[in-house]
Design an enzyme around this catalytic site. Structure first.
Site, PDB file in Angstrom:
ATOM      1  N   SER A 195      -1.022   6.482   0.721  1.00 38.51           N
ATOM      2  CA  SER A 195      -1.067   7.655   1.593  1.00 38.51           C
ATOM      3  C   SER A 195      -0.723   8.959   0.891  1.00 38.51           C
ATOM      4  O   SER A 195      -1.156  10.024   1.312  1.00 38.51           O
ATOM      5  CB  SER A 195      -0.121   7.459   2.789  1.00 38.51           C
ATOM      6  N   LYS A 196       0.078   8.901  -0.159  1.00 39.98           N
ATOM      7  CA  LYS A 196       0.550  10.120  -0.802  1.00 39.98           C
ATOM      8  C   LYS A 196       0.043  10.218  -2.232  1.00 39.98           C
ATOM      9  O   LYS A 196      -0.011   9.233  -2.958  1.00 39.98           O
ATOM     10  CB  LYS A 196       2.074  10.177  -0.791  1.00 39.98           C
TER      11      LYS A 196
END
Length: 205
Positions: free
Chosen positions: A9-10
């Protein structure tokens, strides 16, 4: 051919795909056939997923570590797998809640069929809620759809301005916060109110 897709996600380095990569390699995916995105699962723009889906050919199998690495939501996931199935491409989920999904097997197809049925059920519920909400709004005298961008005050200002020879349409549109198309739909170049403009200011209603 086995093709693997990974996602975290990051993109700030706090998350890595090392675990996913190891599991995909252990499942037999060639290192050159791995695609990786660093983006939220809700984000539509995932270029490596798009490239991965384009690279898949008939009789290939897409392998993901967990189901949530692939789809934004249930409907998105179902659409992806339906597209893969139509193209003769399989899907294999290695672990997590979707580990029973392997569309190259009969039991895996059955599990995915349940997912597809749930997605269809969800679509029908949303449709029913939307229809009920619109019916309730109509009963209260409201109509569905987007509200007018032009307010009575904006229409009057546009009519007064359009009648002036020095008016610059681009500047007027910027001031009103509308497009030229919206402006001309409500007011003529000479400042006369058109039917939509009359409706906004309440003339004839």
């Amino acid at each position: 051919m086995l093709i693997g897709y990974m996602r975290v996600s990051k993109a700030d380095g706090s998350q890595t795909t090392d675990l996913q990569r190891g599991e995909l390699l252990a499942a037999g995916v060639d290192p050159t056939q791995l695609y990786e995105d660093k983006a939220s699962g809700k984000q539509e723009d995932r270029p490596q997923l798009a490239n991965c889906l384009k690279a898949l050919r008939s009789d290939d199998t897409l392998i993901v570590w967990k189901l949530d690495r692939l789809g934004r939501d249930l409907r998105h996931l179902v659409n992806i797998v339906h597209d893969l199935t139509d193209r003769g491409v399989g899907l294999n989920v290695l672990t997590g809640q979707g580990a029973a999904i392997d569309t190259t097997t009969a039991s895996g197809k059955l599990v995915f069929g349940i997912f597809a049925a749930l997605a269809e059920f969800e679509r029908e519920l949303i449709s029913e809620r939307t229809k009920a909400g619109l019916a309730s709004a109509r009963a209260r005298g409201r109509r569905g759809g987007r509200p007018y961008k032009m307010t009575p005050a904006k229409v009057r200002l546009a009519a007064a301005s359009m009648g002036q020879p020095g008016t610059k349409i681009g500047e007027l549109c910027k001031e009103l916060g509308v497009t030229r198309q919206t402006l001309y739909r409500h007011v003529s170049p000479t400042g006369e109110l058109r039917p939509d403009g009359q409706k906004v200011v309440g003339i004839g209603t």
